[in-house]
Scaffold this motif. Structure first.
Motif, short mmCIF file in Angstrom:
data_model
loop_
_atom_site.label_atom_id
_atom_site.label_comp_id
_atom_site.label_asym_id
_atom_site.label_seq_id
_atom_site.Cartn_x
_atom_site.Cartn_y
_atom_site.Cartn_z
N PHE A 1 1.01 -1.27 -0.05
CA PHE A 1 0.12 -0.06 -0.03
C PHE A 1 0.87 1.32 0.13
O PHE A 1 2.26 1.02 0.13
CB PHE A 1 -0.80 -0.03 1.21
N ASP A 2 0.36 2.37 -0.18
CA ASP A 2 1.07 3.76 -0.18
C ASP A 2 1.80 3.78 1.29
O ASP A 2 1.15 3.48 2.45
CB ASP A 2 0.09 4.96 -0.04
N SER A 3 3.13 4.18 1.26
CA SER A 3 3.98 3.98 2.41
C SER A 3 4.91 5.20 2.52
O SER A 3 5.43 5.86 1.63
CB SER A 3 4.78 2.86 2.27
N THR A 4 5.17 5.63 3.66
CA THR A 4 6.10 6.76 4.11
C THR A 4 7.44 6.32 4.14
O THR A 4 8.42 6.99 3.92
CB THR A 4 5.53 7.58 5.27
N LYS B 1 8.59 5.55 -3.10
CA LYS B 1 7.37 5.88 -4.05
C LYS B 1 7.48 5.46 -5.33
O LYS B 1 6.48 5.65 -6.06
CB LYS B 1 6.81 7.17 -3.73
N ARG C 1 3.41 -3.25 -7.53
CA ARG C 1 3.39 -3.49 -6.30
C ARG C 1 3.16 -5.13 -6.14
O ARG C 1 2.44 -5.82 -7.27
CB ARG C 1 2.02 -3.08 -5.71
N GLY D 1 2.81 0.39 4.20
CA GLY D 1 1.53 1.05 4.33
C GLY D 1 0.61 0.00 4.90
O GLY D 1 -0.53 0.51 4.78
#
Length: 221
Positions: free
Chosen positions: A136-139, A143, A148, A170
């Motif tokens: 998932f989107d992750s910090t 990016k 995926r 994420g």
């Protein structure tokens, strides 16, 4: 497919100074039986002495809770600290060389992104676990990663190989269930724990993982 319940793999934030050792202690206490590994992942600090000083109280907390202490990226730092493991990105060295340097008892993990090929190569090179992500989107994960992994990636790996797999990127208590059911042996998390109340987050993950493990067991029965 593994019969062992899925476990939680905590990854540090980049700032582990100040009150973080106490936060880690609270998270490990709350996660007894669920949290089995912690990764020291501090970027932007090149001084090995400083990194070792930052790591030592965290390593001590892990030892007190029987949680594996894993160093991200650096074989020399893992060797210096006598860490339980090292996690290698694709540019961080060869698992075979890391094994020669660190010995048989140290756990070696390898980032494989969404690639089945990289995961098989890592397994052949002697990795103790492979990590797929970001799901998932992750910090914390790059990016720029175009592809995926999917639930099918986890199902494929866990159905064919004995080497454990880690899902990362994420992941929250709300979205981890399908990853557990698909066969992830470990759920690796950072921001979902450290960006808020670490005790509440770990407890929420433990409950979500237990629910998903129960569903997986019922499906496999």
């Amino acid at each position: 497919m593994s019969e062992t319940p899925t476990q939680l793999y905590l990854i540090s934030p980049e700032d582990v100074d100040g009150a973080f050792p106490q936060r880690l202690e609270r998270a490990l206490a709350a996660g007894k039986g669920t949290v089995t590994a912690f990764q020291f992942r501090v970027k932007g600090v090149d001084d090995q002495h400083r990194l070792a000083d930052l790591a030592k109280p965290l390593q001590a907390a892990c030892a007190a809770h029987d949680v594996a202490f894993v160093v991200n990226d650096s074989v020399p730092l893992a060797k210096r600290l006598k860490a339980d493991g090292v996690h290698l990105g694709q540019g961080d060295g060869d698992p075979k060389e890391a094994r020669e340097e660190l010995g048989r008892d140290v756990q070696i993990g390898v980032t494989c992104h969404a690639s089945k090929h990289l995961a098989m190569e890592a397994g052949e090179a002697g990795a103790d676990y492979v990590a797929f992500g970001a799901f998932f989107d992750s910090t914390t994960k790059d990016k720029g990663e175009a592809e995926r992994p999917t639930l099918e990636t986890l199902e494929w790996w866990s159905g064919l190989f004995e080497i454990p797999c880690v899902a990362i990127g994420g992941i929250t208590p709300g979205n981890c269930g399908p990853l557990v059911e698909a066969g992830a042996d470990f759920i690796a998390v950072s921001g979902a724990v450290w960006n808020g109340d670490e005790v509440a987050a770990v407890e929420a993950f433990a409950a979500a993982i237990a629910d998903a493990d129960a569903r997986k067991a019922a499906k496999d029965a």
